[in-house]
Enzyme design. Structure first.
Site, PDB file in Angstrom:
ATOM      1  CD  GLU A 267      13.408  36.464  44.844  1.00 20.08           C
ATOM      2  OE1 GLU A 267      13.822  35.358  45.279  1.00 20.08           O
ATOM      3  OE2 GLU A 267      14.148  37.466  44.312  1.00 20.08           O
ATOM      4  CG  HIS A 293      10.647  15.984  21.213  1.00 18.23           C
ATOM      5  ND1 HIS A 293      10.286  15.222  20.107  1.00 18.23           N
ATOM      6  CD2 HIS A 293      11.588  17.094  20.263  1.00 18.23           C
ATOM      7  CE1 HIS A 293      10.629  15.719  18.994  1.00 18.23           C
ATOM      8  NE2 HIS A 293      11.372  16.697  19.140  1.00 18.23           N
ATOM      9  CE  LYS A 406      18.278  35.457  51.542  1.00 12.34           C
ATOM     10  NZ  LYS A 406      18.473  36.766  50.900  1.00 12.34           N
TER      11      LYS A 406
HETATM   12  O1  LIG Z   1      22.496  39.638  45.735  1.00  7.53           O
HETATM   13  P1  LIG Z   1      22.123  38.980  46.909  1.00  7.53           P
HETATM   14  O2  LIG Z   1      21.796  40.061  47.855  1.00  7.53           O
HETATM   15  O3  LIG Z   1      23.263  38.112  47.249  1.00  7.53           O
HETATM   16  O4  LIG Z   1      20.812  38.035  46.619  1.00  7.53           O
HETATM   17  C1  LIG Z   1      20.824  36.991  45.971  1.00  7.53           C
HETATM   18  C2  LIG Z   1      19.120  36.614  45.562  1.00  7.53           C
HETATM   19  O5  LIG Z   1      18.726  36.322  46.838  1.00  7.53           O
HETATM   20  C3  LIG Z   1      17.326  36.788  46.921  1.00  7.53           C
HETATM   21  O6  LIG Z   1      17.444  37.853  47.886  1.00  7.53           O
HETATM   22  C4  LIG Z   1      16.441  36.007  47.363  1.00  7.53           C
HETATM   23  O7  LIG Z   1      16.287  34.722  46.640  1.00  7.53           O
HETATM   24  C5  LIG Z   1      16.916  37.288  45.333  1.00  7.53           C
HETATM   25  O8  LIG Z   1      16.156  38.540  45.461  1.00  7.53           O
HETATM   26  C6  LIG Z   1      18.434  37.565  45.150  1.00  7.53           C
HETATM   27  O9  LIG Z   1      18.644  37.933  43.688  1.00  7.53           O
END
Ligand SMILES: O=P(O)(O)OC[C@H]1O[C@](O)(CO)[C@@H](O)[C@@H]1O
Length: 417
Positions: A267, A293, A406
């Protein structure tokens, strides 16, 4: 203690001196941003934060009744605590992670928990992550249904110090809320209350953990020959043409560590650089000996498209002898040896076999699977990632690519009404 071994990469010492100016410049650029608002480098200071440590400990002492700890969070808000708690739970408090939204295991969990003995910790830096808010809503209803007004004692929040829906909710309800410092992003937050709070309930040696992380800070700032994170960053940089980076850990206790590393690496570094070029290598999690394995056949004889890092403990805390068994002479080579001897022999054999198979491989030796050594390793890997961000010309601290998913989720839910 953390030790880098590059015996199968013989040209590395020369490469290190050749790239000294590049590495020094990357470090200079990174450190110049320290303290700048929005630079998201607050993770460098977490190992020194004794005040938060005291606050976390006070809260733990005030709540001795907890038998089950439910952590609701995802990504950086769950992977670090999960990795460390699996390795260093000394208290017997049972941990449950709601880092998913699958209904069946969630319903099963709710059926097995005793709400009077359960503490729920909702963890989210942004305070707006869908999975986390969904889990919180379900657990809130459950707590209220079983405990009435007493529910507030059973819910603790870890979120941004000021902003976001979770902070606002905690304030509105008068809940205990720990702060993830503004300048600390999710995947760099394991040494903030995100990790420290659950680990205090797990009875983990937090002093050792933070002391190890301080050692990583020291090595990050040390002259190049002693700067472990600059060295491993260079290893990854020199092999950036190999698309796969395997992170293989020889420890059952550290079985969740590779997943934490995958998020940190992928990420942070998989994105468009400042010229718009797509960069990044794909971290692949692996566990020894289990993956000997499963994946090692491919690692050894499949495409030469990988850089492999093996994390190998050097000594056990305790060992277990393999006793002799009459009638099982086929296993006589094991009798009188110990589990750890076998583990170590397998790790060393795999290391050598991979190198002889033509793969690029190095080892990180951990003196022991202790909070000190693992704290050092995790902070080391955060430095490595930050240095790579500079070397690859990407912002290691954002994740623009995740946002579209999202938004589309939200749109789909809205359509469904
Ligand atoms: O702590 P938050 O804001 O809930 O985000 C959870 C996760 O989602 C992300 O924003 C995207 O996957 C990550 O960077 C982060 O760790």
């Amino acid at each position: 203690m953390l030790r880098l071994d590059t015996r199968f990469l013989p040209g590395f010492p020369e490469a290190l001196s050749r790239h000294a100016p590049l590495l020094e410049e990357a470090r200079r650029r990174l450190l110049a941003k320290r303290g700048e608002p929005g630079s998201m480098l607050g993770w460098m200071d977490l190992p020194e934060d004794t005040e938060t440590l005291r606050e976390v400990r006070r809260y733990r002492e005030a709540n001795p009744w907890v038998e089950d700890f439910v952590l609701i969070g995802i990504g950086g808000s769950a992977l670090g605590p999960k990795a460390l708690e699996a390795a260093f739970n000394e208290s017997g408090v049972r941990f449950h992670y709601l880092d998913h939204v699958e209904p069946e295991p969630t319903l099963r969990l709710l059926q097995t928990l005793d709400p009077r003995r359960t503490l729920v910790n909702a963890v989210s830096k942004s305070g707006s992550t869908a999975e986390t808010l969904a889990g919180l809503a379900v657990f809130l209803k459950w707590l209220k249904a079983h405990l009435g007004e007493a529910w507030r004692r059973h819910l603790v929040v870890t979120t941004d110090p000021k902003e976001g829906p979770l902070r606002a909710f905690a304030e509105r309800e008068g809940l205990k809320a720990f702060a993830i410092p503004k300048e600390v992003g999710g995947r760099f937050s394991v040494l903030s209350p995100v990790g420290l709070l659950p680990l205090a309930f797990a009875g983990t040696d937090l002093d050792g953990l933070l002391m190890g992380a301080r050692k990583a800070n020291e090595t990050a700032l040390a002259p190049l020959e002693a700067s472990l994170p600059l060295k491993t960053a260079l290893l990854l940089h020199l092999h950036r043409h190999l698309p796969v980076h395997v992170f293989m850990v020889y420890s059952e206790r550290l079985r969740h560590l590779p997943s934490w590393f995958v998020q940190l690496h992928d990420e942070s570094l998989g994105k468009a650089d400042r010229q718009g070029q797509r960069v990044g290598t794909t971290a692949v999690p692996a566990l020894g000996p289990q993956d000997q394995h499963a994946q090692v056949q491919l690692f050894r004889e499949g495409p030469l498209d990988k850089l492999l890092a093996l994390v190998i403990p050097e000594t056990p805390l305790e060992d277990l002898e393999i006793p002799e068994v009459e009638g099982l002479e086929a296993a006589s080579f094991l009798f009188g040896k110990s589990f750890f001897q076998l583990l170590k022999a397998e790790a060393e054999a795999t290391y050598q076999a991979l190198a002889e198979g033509g793969q690029r491989v190095y080892a990180l030796y951990l003196s022991q699977v202790s909070p000190y050594a693992v704290g050092w390793l995790m902070q080391h890997l955060m430095w490595q990632t930050a240095f790579l961000g500079e070397l690859w010309g990407v912002n290691a601290f954002d994740q623009p690519g995740v946002e579209l998913g999202k938004r589309l989720t939200l749109a789909l839910l809205r359509q469904e009404g």
